[in-house]
Write a protein that holds these residues in place. Structure first.
Motif, PDB file in Angstrom:
ATOM      1  N   GLY A   1       0.812  -1.212   0.000  1.00 52.76           N
ATOM      2  CA  GLY A   1       0.000   0.000   0.000  1.00 52.76           C
ATOM      3  C   GLY A   1       0.846   1.262   0.000  1.00 52.76           C
ATOM      4  N   TRP A   2       1.955   1.215   0.704  1.00 56.89           N
ATOM      5  CA  TRP A   2       2.878   2.359   0.760  1.00 56.89           C
ATOM      6  C   TRP A   2       3.398   2.684  -0.638  1.00 56.89           C
ATOM      7  N   ARG A   3       3.814   1.626  -1.344  1.00 56.51           N
ATOM      8  CA  ARG A   3       4.339   1.813  -2.700  1.00 56.51           C
ATOM      9  C   ARG A   3       3.228   2.251  -3.666  1.00 56.51           C
ATOM     10  N   ASP A   4       2.018   1.747  -3.431  1.00 59.14           N
ATOM     11  CA  ASP A   4       0.896   2.067  -4.333  1.00 59.14           C
ATOM     12  C   ASP A   4       0.546   3.549  -4.327  1.00 59.14           C
ATOM     13  N   ILE A   5       0.827   4.254  -3.228  1.00 58.90           N
ATOM     14  CA  ILE A   5       0.532   5.696  -3.215  1.00 58.90           C
ATOM     15  C   ILE A   5       1.781   6.524  -3.563  1.00 58.90           C
ATOM     16  N   GLY A   6       2.783   5.834  -4.143  1.00 57.33           N
ATOM     17  CA  GLY A   6       3.941   6.539  -4.686  1.00 57.33           C
ATOM     18  C   GLY A   6       5.043   6.850  -3.715  1.00 57.33           C
ATOM     19  N   LEU A   7       5.039   6.207  -2.543  1.00 56.59           N
ATOM     20  CA  LEU A   7       6.081   6.459  -1.552  1.00 56.59           C
ATOM     21  C   LEU A   7       7.197   5.433  -1.676  1.00 56.59           C
ATOM     22  N   THR A   8       8.382   5.804  -1.240  1.00 62.43           N
ATOM     23  CA  THR A   8       9.549   4.946  -1.429  1.00 62.43           C
ATOM     24  C   THR A   8       9.791   4.045  -0.220  1.00 62.43           C
ATOM     25  N   LEU A   9      10.461   2.936  -0.493  1.00 63.98           N
ATOM     26  CA  LEU A   9      10.884   1.987   0.531  1.00 63.98           C
ATOM     27  C   LEU A   9      12.401   2.005   0.596  1.00 63.98           C
ATOM     28  N   THR A  10      12.957   1.755   1.775  1.00 62.73           N
ATOM     29  CA  THR A  10      14.403   1.774   1.938  1.00 62.73           C
ATOM     30  C   THR A  10      14.877   0.463   2.572  1.00 62.73           C
ATOM     31  N   PRO A  11      16.129   0.069   2.333  1.00 60.11           N
ATOM     32  CA  PRO A  11      16.638  -1.167   2.944  1.00 60.11           C
ATOM     33  C   PRO A  11      16.664  -1.070   4.462  1.00 60.11           C
ATOM     34  N   VAL A  12      16.286  -2.165   5.116  1.00 62.17           N
ATOM     35  CA  VAL A  12      16.336  -2.230   6.584  1.00 62.17           C
ATOM     36  C   VAL A  12      17.004  -3.537   6.997  1.00 62.17           C
ATOM     37  N   THR A  13      17.481  -3.558   8.229  1.00 61.52           N
ATOM     38  CA  THR A  13      18.029  -4.787   8.804  1.00 61.52           C
ATOM     39  C   THR A  13      17.207  -5.145  10.041  1.00 61.52           C
ATOM     40  N   PRO A  14      17.245  -6.417  10.463  1.00 59.21           N
ATOM     41  CA  PRO A  14      16.497  -6.788  11.668  1.00 59.21           C
ATOM     42  C   PRO A  14      16.878  -5.920  12.862  1.00 59.21           C
ATOM     43  N   GLU A  15      15.909  -5.648  13.690  1.00 61.16           N
ATOM     44  CA  GLU A  15      16.089  -4.729  14.810  1.00 61.16           C
ATOM     45  C   GLU A  15      17.201  -5.163  15.755  1.00 61.16           C
TER      46      GLU A  15
END
Length: 201
Positions: free
Chosen positions: A174-188
């Motif tokens: 859903g985040w990507r569907d509204i045109g927002l970007t995703l960034t690489p993450v690592t486990p907490e």
């Protein structure tokens, strides 16, 4: 008579035909929910028709608004596909990079219906540390669209006393569907180790 004997001999020497495979028990016969906790324990990628009890469902636009205000804690519970956690050290070896909502904290596997005690403790202690023990802080829980793991994790946080759990059902999709970007993450709480590609054997 001679023909009949020859035919019988040929039949005896013919390779045996494989028996038809026995049908496996239908997956839908297996229980989908744990009888004690009510959490989903199988077929996690499926439509989720109801909001977790005690949580509030939010849209992608509402999640984005909360993200801009910077007061909410975003918790990603998507599994680490192909990765594994060392139970002795708690460190994750990842097979691939995972992209999530910027600033989100990633707790792989914590959305399963039944958790190993160390994974459950890592999840609950981690959220407690990140929220500084403030159970009224908004916590947004997500994975992908049509994913029961975020539903389970939201239920788990409600049961642990969090009073403002928001369930972002569409998650990174859903985040990507509204045109927002995703960034690489690592486990907490660790610098994740990315496993090198295996050489062909």
């Amino acid at each position: 008579m001679r023909r009949r004997a020859l035919l019988a001999a040929l039949l005896l020497c013919a390779p045996a035909q494989p028996l038809p495979a026995q049908p496996l028990p239908a997956q839908q016969d297996a229980p989908l929910f744990d009888a004690e906790s009510g959490l989903r324990i199988a077929r996690y990628r499926a439509p989720v028709p109801t909001t977790p009890a005690g949580a509030t469902r939010i849209s992608a636009e509402q999640a984005a608004a909360l993200h801009r205000r910077r007061g909410a804690l975003f918790i990603d519970v998507l599994p680490a596909e192909g990765g594994h956690r060392d139970p002795a050290s708690g460190r994750w070896a990842l097979a691939a990079v995972h992209r999530s909502i910027p600033g989100a904290r990633w707790f792989p596997e914590s959305g399963r219906g039944v958790l190993a005690p160390d994974v459950e403790r890592w999840f609950l202690d981690g959220v407690k540390r990140l929220s500084k023990g403030v159970k009224s802080r908004p916590v947004i829980v997500f994975c992908l669209a049509d994913c029961w793991m975020s539903w389970n994790a939201a239920r788990r946080l409600v049961a642990d006393g969090y009073r403002d759990v928001r369930w972002f059902a569409e998650g990174t999709d859903g985040w990507r569907d509204i045109g927002l970007t995703l960034t690489p993450v690592t486990p907490e709480n660790q610098a994740a180790v990315t496993a090198p590609p295996s050489s062909p054997g």
